[in-house]
Every structure is written in C-alpha cells, then in structure tokens.
Design a protein around this motif. Structure first.
Motif, PDB file in Angstrom:
ATOM      1  N   PHE A  44       0.826  -1.203   0.000  1.00 48.17           N
ATOM      2  CA  PHE A  44       0.000   0.000   0.000  1.00 48.17           C
ATOM      3  C   PHE A  44       0.863   1.257   0.000  1.00 48.17           C
ATOM      4  CE2 PHE A  44      -1.706   3.438   2.578  1.00 48.17           C
ATOM      5  CZ  PHE A  44      -2.846   3.754   1.863  1.00 48.17           C
ATOM      6  N   ALA A  45       1.906   1.290   0.808  1.00 48.94           N
ATOM      7  CA  ALA A  45       2.746   2.492   0.921  1.00 48.94           C
ATOM      8  C   ALA A  45       3.383   2.852  -0.416  1.00 48.94           C
ATOM      9  CB  ALA A  45       3.827   2.298   1.983  1.00 48.94           C
ATOM     10  N   ARG A  46       3.882   1.868  -1.152  1.00 51.91           N
ATOM     11  CA  ARG A  46       4.510   2.151  -2.435  1.00 51.91           C
ATOM     12  C   ARG A  46       3.484   2.675  -3.446  1.00 51.91           C
ATOM     13  NH1 ARG A  46       8.181   0.755   0.758  1.00 51.91           N
ATOM     14  NH2 ARG A  46       7.602   2.872   1.281  1.00 51.91           N
ATOM     15  N   VAL A  47       2.301   2.080  -3.459  1.00 53.61           N
ATOM     16  CA  VAL A  47       1.262   2.528  -4.388  1.00 53.61           C
ATOM     17  C   VAL A  47       0.849   3.960  -4.045  1.00 53.61           C
ATOM     18  CG1 VAL A  47      -1.097   2.112  -5.197  1.00 53.61           C
ATOM     19  CG2 VAL A  47       0.458   0.178  -4.851  1.00 53.61           C
ATOM     20  N   ALA A  48       0.666   4.234  -2.765  1.00 55.32           N
ATOM     21  CA  ALA A  48       0.268   5.583  -2.341  1.00 55.32           C
ATOM     22  C   ALA A  48       1.324   6.616  -2.721  1.00 55.32           C
ATOM     23  CB  ALA A  48       0.004   5.606  -0.838  1.00 55.32           C
ATOM     24  N   GLU A  49       2.602   6.264  -2.555  1.00 51.05           N
ATOM     25  CA  GLU A  49       3.684   7.185  -2.944  1.00 51.05           C
ATOM     26  C   GLU A  49       3.657   7.450  -4.449  1.00 51.05           C
ATOM     27  OE1 GLU A  49       6.504   5.361   0.588  1.00 51.05           O
ATOM     28  OE2 GLU A  49       6.929   4.845  -1.501  1.00 51.05           O
ATOM     29  N   ALA A  50       3.440   6.405  -5.204  1.00 46.07           N
ATOM     30  CA  ALA A  50       3.379   6.571  -6.658  1.00 46.07           C
ATOM     31  C   ALA A  50       2.159   7.396  -7.061  1.00 46.07           C
ATOM     32  CB  ALA A  50       3.369   5.203  -7.342  1.00 46.07           C
ATOM     33  N   HIS A  51       1.037   7.188  -6.395  1.00 44.01           N
ATOM     34  CA  HIS A  51      -0.156   7.977  -6.703  1.00 44.01           C
ATOM     35  C   HIS A  51       0.089   9.462  -6.463  1.00 44.01           C
ATOM     36  CE1 HIS A  51      -3.397   4.576  -6.446  1.00 44.01           C
ATOM     37  NE2 HIS A  51      -2.564   4.430  -7.462  1.00 44.01           N
ATOM     38  N   ARG A  52       0.823   9.793  -5.444  1.00 45.88           N
ATOM     39  CA  ARG A  52       1.128  11.206  -5.191  1.00 45.88           C
ATOM     40  C   ARG A  52       1.969  11.765  -6.341  1.00 45.88           C
ATOM     41  NH1 ARG A  52       0.791  14.541  -0.663  1.00 45.88           N
ATOM     42  NH2 ARG A  52      -1.021  13.242  -0.331  1.00 45.88           N
ATOM     43  N   LEU A  53       2.953  11.006  -6.813  1.00 45.34           N
ATOM     44  CA  LEU A  53       3.751  11.451  -7.950  1.00 45.34           C
ATOM     45  C   LEU A  53       2.888  11.580  -9.206  1.00 45.34           C
ATOM     46  CD1 LEU A  53       6.393  12.229  -9.320  1.00 45.34           C
ATOM     47  CD2 LEU A  53       6.846   9.780  -9.646  1.00 45.34           C
ATOM     48  N   LEU A  54       1.994  10.619  -9.441  1.00 47.28           N
ATOM     49  CA  LEU A  54       1.110  10.695 -10.602  1.00 47.28           C
ATOM     50  C   LEU A  54       0.238  11.945 -10.534  1.00 47.28           C
ATOM     51  CD1 LEU A  54      -0.033   6.958 -10.965  1.00 47.28           C
ATOM     52  CD2 LEU A  54       1.843   8.123 -12.136  1.00 47.28           C
ATOM     53  N   SER A  55      -0.231  12.293  -9.351  1.00 44.34           N
ATOM     54  CA  SER A  55      -1.014  13.523  -9.169  1.00 44.34           C
ATOM     55  C   SER A  55      -0.197  14.740  -9.552  1.00 44.34           C
ATOM     56  CB  SER A  55      -1.473  13.660  -7.713  1.00 44.34           C
ATOM     57  OG  SER A  55      -2.397  12.668  -7.381  1.00 44.34           O
ATOM     58  N   HIS A  56       1.051  14.774  -9.112  1.00 42.09           N
ATOM     59  CA  HIS A  56       1.917  15.900  -9.449  1.00 42.09           C
ATOM     60  C   HIS A  56       2.195  15.950 -10.954  1.00 42.09           C
ATOM     61  CE1 HIS A  56       3.522  16.044  -5.066  1.00 42.09           C
ATOM     62  NE2 HIS A  56       2.311  16.553  -5.182  1.00 42.09           N
ATOM     63  N   CYS A  57       2.364  14.792 -11.570  1.00 44.89           N
ATOM     64  CA  CYS A  57       2.565  14.750 -13.024  1.00 44.89           C
ATOM     65  C   CYS A  57       1.342  15.291 -13.751  1.00 44.89           C
ATOM     66  CB  CYS A  57       2.852  13.325 -13.485  1.00 44.89           C
ATOM     67  SG  CYS A  57       4.461  12.682 -12.997  1.00 44.89           S
ATOM     68  N   LEU A  58       0.145  14.917 -13.296  1.00 47.25           N
ATOM     69  CA  LEU A  58      -1.077  15.409 -13.926  1.00 47.25           C
ATOM     70  C   LEU A  58      -1.195  16.923 -13.768  1.00 47.25           C
ATOM     71  CD1 LEU A  58      -3.581  12.607 -12.865  1.00 47.25           C
ATOM     72  CD2 LEU A  58      -2.805  13.108 -15.200  1.00 47.25           C
ATOM     73  N   ALA A  59      -0.954  17.426 -12.563  1.00 45.15           N
ATOM     74  CA  ALA A  59      -1.049  18.873 -12.327  1.00 45.15           C
ATOM     75  C   ALA A  59      -0.034  19.626 -13.179  1.00 45.15           C
ATOM     76  CB  ALA A  59      -0.844  19.178 -10.845  1.00 45.15           C
ATOM     77  N   ASP A  60       1.174  19.099 -13.276  1.00 42.91           N
ATOM     78  CA  ASP A  60       2.212  19.742 -14.083  1.00 42.91           C
ATOM     79  C   ASP A  60       1.842  19.716 -15.565  1.00 42.91           C
ATOM     80  OD1 ASP A  60       5.038  20.819 -14.394  1.00 42.91           O
ATOM     81  OD2 ASP A  60       5.143  18.997 -15.617  1.00 42.91           O
ATOM     82  N   ALA A  61       1.344  18.590 -16.047  1.00 43.25           N
ATOM     83  CA  ALA A  61       0.972  18.473 -17.464  1.00 43.25           C
ATOM     84  C   ALA A  61      -0.187  19.402 -17.808  1.00 43.25           C
ATOM     85  CB  ALA A  61       0.619  17.022 -17.794  1.00 43.25           C
ATOM     86  N   ILE A  62      -1.128  19.543 -16.902  1.00 41.80           N
ATOM     87  CA  ILE A  62      -2.246  20.461 -17.128  1.00 41.80           C
ATOM     88  C   ILE A  62      -1.733  21.895 -17.189  1.00 41.80           C
ATOM     89  CG2 ILE A  62      -4.326  21.430 -16.055  1.00 41.80           C
ATOM     90  CD1 ILE A  62      -4.877  18.502 -15.074  1.00 41.80           C
ATOM     91  N   ASP A  63      -0.881  22.264 -16.236  1.00 41.04           N
ATOM     92  CA  ASP A  63      -0.301  23.613 -16.250  1.00 41.04           C
ATOM     93  C   ASP A  63       0.486  23.854 -17.533  1.00 41.04           C
ATOM     94  OD1 ASP A  63      -1.445  24.199 -13.834  1.00 41.04           O
ATOM     95  OD2 ASP A  63       0.453  24.308 -12.718  1.00 41.04           O
ATOM     96  N   LEU A  64       1.245  22.871 -17.976  1.00 42.88           N
ATOM     97  CA  LEU A  64       2.014  23.006 -19.210  1.00 42.88           C
ATOM     98  C   LEU A  64       1.093  23.273 -20.398  1.00 42.88           C
ATOM     99  CD1 LEU A  64       4.726  22.768 -20.797  1.00 42.88           C
ATOM    100  CD2 LEU A  64       4.205  20.326 -21.016  1.00 42.88           C
ATOM    101  N   GLN A  65       0.000  22.524 -20.481  1.00 43.01           N
ATOM    102  CA  GLN A  65      -0.913  22.698 -21.603  1.00 43.01           C
ATOM    103  C   GLN A  65      -1.656  24.029 -21.543  1.00 43.01           C
ATOM    104  OE1 GLN A  65      -3.012  19.604 -23.356  1.00 43.01           O
ATOM    105  NE2 GLN A  65      -1.833  17.984 -22.378  1.00 43.01           N
ATOM    106  N   LEU A  66      -1.994  24.469 -20.346  1.00 42.78           N
ATOM    107  CA  LEU A  66      -2.754  25.712 -20.216  1.00 42.78           C
ATOM    108  C   LEU A  66      -1.889  26.956 -20.225  1.00 42.78           C
ATOM    109  CD1 LEU A  66      -5.378  24.670 -17.522  1.00 42.78           C
ATOM    110  CD2 LEU A  66      -5.692  24.784 -20.006  1.00 42.78           C
ATOM    111  N   LEU A  67      -0.676  26.851 -19.668  1.00 34.62           N
ATOM    112  CA  LEU A  67       0.169  28.043 -19.490  1.00 34.62           C
ATOM    113  C   LEU A  67       1.442  28.036 -20.306  1.00 34.62           C
ATOM    114  CD1 LEU A  67      -0.088  28.215 -15.588  1.00 34.62           C
ATOM    115  CD2 LEU A  67      -1.458  29.501 -17.262  1.00 34.62           C
ATOM    116  N   GLY A  68       1.810  26.885 -20.847  1.00 36.11           N
ATOM    117  CA  GLY A  68       3.084  26.781 -21.564  1.00 36.11           C
ATOM    118  C   GLY A  68       4.209  26.439 -20.604  1.00 36.11           C
TER     119      GLY A  68
END
Length: 189
Positions: free
Chosen positions: A162-186
């Motif tokens: 569970f701990a490893r999956v949860a850690e990876a999910h947090r990174l995936l969340s950050h990747c999604l937020a970063d990718a959205i910002d990249l697409q919207l803001l450059g």
C-alpha cells in the motif's frame, strides 16, 4: 538494522518509480489531456477516493482548484466526500454524489488503493452521467476493470505494498497537475 530498513524503504520506492515511468508516461499524457478537455469544455473534475485514498483525491483537487507550482486561474476540480451525511458506506456516499452532481462532460478521477467491490458500481454511475473516468489503482484483483470503457484511462501502479502505491499515486497527481499547467500556461523555466 533500523537504519537499513529505513534505507530499504527509499530504495524500494525509487525502484518502483523508475520501473513504472516509461509504462505510465503515455497513459498519464492521455489522462492529462482528458482533464484539460473537460476543464476547458466547461466540465468539472470530480476527485474521489475510498479510505485513506480520499486524502489523495482532496490533495489533487486542491492543486487544481488552487495552484501547483505557478499562478494560474483556479480550475473546476472538487473532491467528493466519502463520509457524506446519511451514508454509513463511503462508496454509497460517493455514488450518490456522482449521480447528483455529475454531468456530461465532467470527469471522475478515482484513487483506488484498496480492493473494493464498489468501484465497478461507482464507475457505472459515472458512465450513466456520461462522465469520463480516470482510475489510479494498485495491483489488487480488480474485478471492476471490466466496467472501464475504451475512453477511460487506468493508471495502474503494479506493487503489492500500500505504501509504495500511495507514494506513486502522489507522484502521478503531481505529473497530472504539471501536465495540465504546461498545456494551459506553456513551459516555464
């Protein structure tokens, strides 16, 4: 001995993240585009999770509605409350909220870190509202996978802890937020 065990936690986490980077980069890009399409098309991103995963849903919704690493207008992302008044079962509370609040063009982003038979029913409710779905999951026996549509995305972290999956999910969340910002803001420096 304790220090070695602590170091092993770091090594195990880093190894997992390294192993999944290539396999999840494309589905992450697709998921980020789905989110951008929903948000720019007037839809909302409903973030949900059962158990401790509800905290991950709240964290991602906060990053989107507020800010990630740079200023931008807030995005229509809302965390659903698995402890909604009147429901003793968190999954039923989420289903009711998706059914009540979800509209065509909205997107359900579900964190699933514990095997729950209710996930398939929750996906069906979202599809009944004509919502797209992104599921961040672990390696449990996911009998709900058959409820995913071809247009849905599953971001699966293949690890039994569970701990490893949860850690990876947090990174995936950050990747999604970063990718959205990249697409919207450059790109930023």
């Amino acid at each position: 001995m304790l220090e070695q065990r602590i170091q092993q936690q770091f090594f195990e986490s880093a190894d997992l993240l390294y192993q999944i980077a290539e396999g999840l980069s494309r589905p992450l890009a697709v998921a980020a585009q789905m989110m951008v399409d929903a948000l720019t098309g007037g839809g909302r991103v409903w973030c949900a999770g059962l158990g401790i995963s509800a905290a991950d849903a709240t964290a991602l919704a906060s990053l989107l509605a507020g800010r990630f690493e740079q200023e931008r207008p807030g995005l229509a992302a809302i965390a659903l409350d698995a402890q909604a008044q009147g429901y003793s079962d968190p999954a039923s509370a989420l289903m009711r909220q998706v059914q009540t609040l979800g509209h065509p063009g909205d997107l359900l982003l579900l964190f699933e870190n514990q095997s729950s038979g209710a996930v398939g029913a929750l996906l069906q409710v979202a599809h009944g509202q004509e919502m797209s779905v992104i599921v961040l999951s672990g390696t449990q026996d996911d009998d709900w996978r058959g409820a995913l549509l071809d247009t849905d995305v599953q971001l699966r972290v293949p690890h039994s802890r569970f701990a490893r999956v949860a850690e990876a999910h947090r990174l995936l969340s950050h990747c999604l937020a970063d990718a959205i910002d990249l697409q919207l803001l450059g790109a930023t420096e």
